[in-house]
Motif scaffolding. Structure first.
Motif, PDB file in Angstrom:
ATOM      1  N   ILE A  96       2.896   8.203   7.767  1.00  0.00           N
ATOM      2  CA  ILE A  96       2.122   7.051   8.061  1.00  0.00           C
ATOM      3  C   ILE A  96       1.560   7.112   9.209  1.00  0.00           C
ATOM      4  O   ILE A  96      -0.086   6.967   9.278  1.00  0.00           O
ATOM      5  CB  ILE A  96       3.175   5.829   8.015  1.00  0.00           C
ATOM      6  CG1 ILE A  96       3.909   5.434   6.766  1.00  0.00           C
ATOM      7  CG2 ILE A  96       2.307   4.458   8.721  1.00  0.00           C
ATOM      8  CD1 ILE A  96       4.820   4.296   6.903  1.00  0.00           C
ATOM      9  N   GLN A 152      -1.439   9.488   8.626  1.00  0.00           N
ATOM     10  CA  GLN A 152      -2.279   8.959   7.595  1.00  0.00           C
ATOM     11  C   GLN A 152      -3.274   8.154   8.471  1.00  0.00           C
ATOM     12  O   GLN A 152      -4.450   8.039   8.208  1.00  0.00           O
ATOM     13  CB  GLN A 152      -1.598   8.395   6.509  1.00  0.00           C
ATOM     14  CG  GLN A 152      -1.882   8.741   4.932  1.00  0.00           C
ATOM     15  CD  GLN A 152      -1.022   8.207   4.108  1.00  0.00           C
ATOM     16  OE1 GLN A 152       0.119   8.171   3.993  1.00  0.00           O
ATOM     17  NE2 GLN A 152      -1.591   7.667   2.942  1.00  0.00           N
ATOM     18  N   ALA A 153      -2.501   7.275   9.174  1.00  0.00           N
ATOM     19  CA  ALA A 153      -3.357   6.241   9.822  1.00  0.00           C
ATOM     20  C   ALA A 153      -4.357   6.888  10.462  1.00  0.00           C
ATOM     21  O   ALA A 153      -5.434   6.593  10.943  1.00  0.00           O
ATOM     22  CB  ALA A 153      -2.335   5.406  10.908  1.00  0.00           C
ATOM     23  N   SER A 160      -7.297   7.815   8.518  1.00  0.00           N
ATOM     24  CA  SER A 160      -7.931   6.847   7.700  1.00  0.00           C
ATOM     25  C   SER A 160      -9.183   6.116   8.397  1.00  0.00           C
ATOM     26  O   SER A 160      -9.539   6.240   9.408  1.00  0.00           O
ATOM     27  CB  SER A 160      -6.726   5.653   7.413  1.00  0.00           C
ATOM     28  OG  SER A 160      -6.571   5.148   8.607  1.00  0.00           O
ATOM     29  N   MET A 183     -10.368   3.137   9.621  1.00  0.00           N
ATOM     30  CA  MET A 183      -9.672   1.720   9.850  1.00  0.00           C
ATOM     31  C   MET A 183     -10.568   1.355  10.939  1.00  0.00           C
ATOM     32  O   MET A 183      -9.902   1.518  12.305  1.00  0.00           O
ATOM     33  CB  MET A 183      -8.214   1.511   9.805  1.00  0.00           C
ATOM     34  CG  MET A 183      -7.561   1.719   8.663  1.00  0.00           C
ATOM     35  SD  MET A 183      -6.075   1.190   8.550  1.00  0.00           S
ATOM     36  CE  MET A 183      -5.386   2.142   9.756  1.00  0.00           C
ATOM     37  N   TRP A 221       3.874  -3.058  10.477  1.00  0.00           N
ATOM     38  CA  TRP A 221       4.591  -2.797   9.036  1.00  0.00           C
ATOM     39  C   TRP A 221       6.015  -2.628   9.190  1.00  0.00           C
ATOM     40  O   TRP A 221       6.636  -1.752  10.062  1.00  0.00           O
ATOM     41  CB  TRP A 221       4.048  -1.495   8.581  1.00  0.00           C
ATOM     42  CG  TRP A 221       2.527  -1.227   8.021  1.00  0.00           C
ATOM     43  CD1 TRP A 221       1.977  -2.450   7.886  1.00  0.00           C
ATOM     44  CD2 TRP A 221       1.907  -0.339   7.203  1.00  0.00           C
ATOM     45  NE1 TRP A 221       0.792  -2.156   7.053  1.00  0.00           N
ATOM     46  CE2 TRP A 221       0.680  -0.613   6.696  1.00  0.00           C
ATOM     47  CE3 TRP A 221       2.479   0.969   7.093  1.00  0.00           C
ATOM     48  CZ2 TRP A 221      -0.098   0.050   6.142  1.00  0.00           C
ATOM     49  CZ3 TRP A 221       1.718   1.557   6.288  1.00  0.00           C
ATOM     50  CH2 TRP A 221       0.363   1.418   5.651  1.00  0.00           C
ATOM     51  N   ASP A 269       0.263   4.398   0.289  1.00  0.00           N
ATOM     52  CA  ASP A 269      -1.331   4.660   0.021  1.00  0.00           C
ATOM     53  C   ASP A 269      -1.792   3.327  -0.471  1.00  0.00           C
ATOM     54  O   ASP A 269      -2.962   2.931  -0.097  1.00  0.00           O
ATOM     55  CB  ASP A 269      -1.232   5.504  -1.280  1.00  0.00           C
ATOM     56  CG  ASP A 269      -0.827   6.887  -0.775  1.00  0.00           C
ATOM     57  OD1 ASP A 269      -1.047   7.324   0.327  1.00  0.00           O
ATOM     58  OD2 ASP A 269      -0.699   8.010  -1.619  1.00  0.00           O
ATOM     59  N   PHE A 313      -2.289   1.173   2.626  1.00  0.00           N
ATOM     60  CA  PHE A 313      -3.580   1.627   3.465  1.00  0.00           C
ATOM     61  C   PHE A 313      -4.885   1.305   2.840  1.00  0.00           C
ATOM     62  O   PHE A 313      -5.940   1.095   3.501  1.00  0.00           O
ATOM     63  CB  PHE A 313      -3.451   3.081   3.665  1.00  0.00           C
ATOM     64  CG  PHE A 313      -2.975   3.529   5.039  1.00  0.00           C
ATOM     65  CD1 PHE A 313      -3.330   3.254   6.129  1.00  0.00           C
ATOM     66  CD2 PHE A 313      -1.663   4.454   4.733  1.00  0.00           C
ATOM     67  CE1 PHE A 313      -2.638   3.556   7.352  1.00  0.00           C
ATOM     68  CE2 PHE A 313      -1.017   4.579   5.796  1.00  0.00           C
ATOM     69  CZ  PHE A 313      -1.297   4.562   7.302  1.00  0.00           C
ATOM     70  N   GLU A 368      -7.623  -0.910   4.630  1.00  0.00           N
ATOM     71  CA  GLU A 368      -9.045  -0.262   4.875  1.00  0.00           C
ATOM     72  C   GLU A 368      -9.999  -1.227   4.408  1.00  0.00           C
ATOM     73  O   GLU A 368     -11.227  -1.530   5.053  1.00  0.00           O
ATOM     74  CB  GLU A 368      -9.165   1.215   4.222  1.00  0.00           C
ATOM     75  CG  GLU A 368      -8.523   2.198   5.091  1.00  0.00           C
ATOM     76  CD  GLU A 368      -8.628   3.600   4.325  1.00  0.00           C
ATOM     77  OE1 GLU A 368      -9.556   3.769   3.225  1.00  0.00           O
ATOM     78  OE2 GLU A 368      -8.032   4.456   5.014  1.00  0.00           O
TER      79      GLU A 368
END
Ligand code: PLP
Length: 429
Positions: free
Chosen positions: A333, A336-337, A340, A342, A402, A414, A417, A421
């Motif tokens: 996570i 991925q963050a 991403s 964001m 989270w 997924d 996210f 996003e």
């Protein structure tokens, strides 16, 4: 039950429920795994999990089985007797979770668990006084911490906004900067007796204790004969990837606490709290025997139903590999963050399935699409996520958390996210 469909749920709350919580207008009626449905059939991905409570997700078959079977044997019988289930759960908490000799006491909430630790500290300060013979009464905790809402637990809590307006609170508490070894060392007095620490501060905005800090505090506690308590109510029971949250801080696995409090995830939705006290000298007794007959109690604490649930929850967390799931998914996570799209998230931090997204408040305040209506930015953003089908939790004014069930999978992550996003990109406009 009286049929009351003549009135909306919102109206019921407005008229009959005390306004202590800032609630979102969501009316949950059913859940399964990581999914939650409201009364109108709208589906949400539940990354709030009852604020770190639903560790096994909704309607887990192992839990349903206990609810089906245990009540027909015995729900409650009081602490006048010795139901086996309480002894068995105490053994699991001692041998499997803390892995250090000690004993347990059972409560119904995290607040109550911390109250028990406060009483233990006070008793310890009496039997192990300062060199002048004065009882040691000073309990130390850290800024940003949260330990509960009773008058005692509020006094330990290191957040002025929680305590304000309820004074005079219990005396003898000192709140020090988190992760600051020098401040800790310098603040100790002859009267210092115990330290409360969340290895990962939850309500305070997901702040992880540094290994240096935990090690130094533990070492100083040992040198000065202070009790070290870990409040594991939010970060314990597998949430960070181990049954003990503090063991997830790099390099501190060998640290031995003197007391631990649990609630939330240990009941997975049923109200259970517990405390563990270490077997170590405390005057003429062991610390784990200091609260003797008549010194403490809780009518509902440790009922056969509660303890059977607690035992099955821990057993399921271990046997379904949920510790590994939390640890592995937690790392991915954070990874991925970082990759991403964001905007308006300035930092992501956490361990395991306890993740905090730091909001860029300045940019969000300029958003013309964010309906903040005078609320904290974190609350407005959580509201926007839930409208889009993702439940999250605000932490303070500028962090979104989270805290998904430990059964969450990569596909759910997924999706979450994807929703974040989309919403954040919309808020950029
Ligand atoms: N300690 C911590 C770390 C918590 O996060 C909480 C609740 O959020 C509590 C204690 C209080 O627990 P409860 O609400 O079960 O009384």
């Amino acid at each position: 039950m009286m049929e009351s469909r003549d009135i909306t749920v919102g109206e019921l709350y407005d008229q009959f429920v005390a306004p202590t919580y800032g609630r979102f207008p969501i009316h949950p009626s059913r859940g399964k795994g990581v999914d939650l449905w409201d009364e109108n059939g709208k589906r949400f991905l539940d990354f709030a999990a009852g604020v770190a409570v639903n560790s096994l997700g909704h309607a887990h078959p192992a839990l349903i089985e206990v609810f089906k079977n245990q009540p027909s044997d015995l729900i409650h019988c009081s602490n006048l007797y010795q139901p086996r289930s309480q002894g068995e759960l105490a053994r699991v908490l001692t041998d499997q979770v803390v892995q250090v000799p000690g004993k347990c006491f059972f409560t119904n909430s995290g607040t109550e668990a911390n109250e028990g630790l406060i009483k233990l500290a006070r008793r310890f300060g009496e039997v192990m006084p300062s060199s002048s013979g004065k009882p040691r009464r000073e309990i130390i905790s850290f800024l940003g911490s949260f330990h509960g809402r009773s008058t005692g637990a509020m006094a330990v809590t290191g957040q002025e906004k929680i305590r304000a307006g309820f004074g005079p609170l219990m005396e003898g508490f000192v709140h020090l900067p988190f992760n600051d070894v020098e401040a800790f060392r310098n603040a100790l007095t002859e009267e210092s007796v115990a330290v409360f620490m969340e290895a990962v501060q939850g309500e305070g905005g997901i702040h992880v204790a540094t290994p240096e800090f935990v090690s130094a505090v533990a070492q100083i506690c040992q040198e000065r004969n202070l009790l070290l308590f870990f409040d594991e109510v939010q970060c314990g029971m597998g949430r960070c990837g181990d049954l003990a949250g503090w063991r997830c801080i790099n390099g501190v696995a060998e640290i031995v606490p003197d007391g631990v409090s649990w609630a939330k995830g240990i009941g997975a939705g049923f109200p259970i709290g517990a405390i563990w006290f270490r077997d170590r000298p405390a005057g003429a007794l062991s610390l784990c025997d200091l609260l003797g007959p008549g010194s403490h109690g809780a009518t509902y604490g440790g009922s056969p139903l509660a303890c059977e649930i607690g035992r099955v929850v821990i057993d399921t967390i271990v046997s379904d590999n949920l510790l590994r799931n939390a640890a592995v998914l937690g790392k991915s996570i954070i990874d991925q963050a970082e990759h991403s799209q964001m905007p308006m998230i300035s930092e992501v931090r956490g361990i395991g399935l306890m993740v905090g997204f730091q909001l860029d408040v300045e940019r969000l305040e300029k958003s013309t699409t964010l309906q903040s209506d005078g609320r904290a930015i974190s609350v407005a953003v959580v509201d926007a996520f839930s409208e889009a089908g993702l439940l999250t939790v605000p932490a303070g004014a500028d962090v979104v958390r989270w805290l998904p069930p430990l059964v969450v999978c990569q596909e759910d992550v997924d999706k979450a996210f994807g929703i974040m996003e989309k919403v954040l990109n919309h808020l950029m406009k």
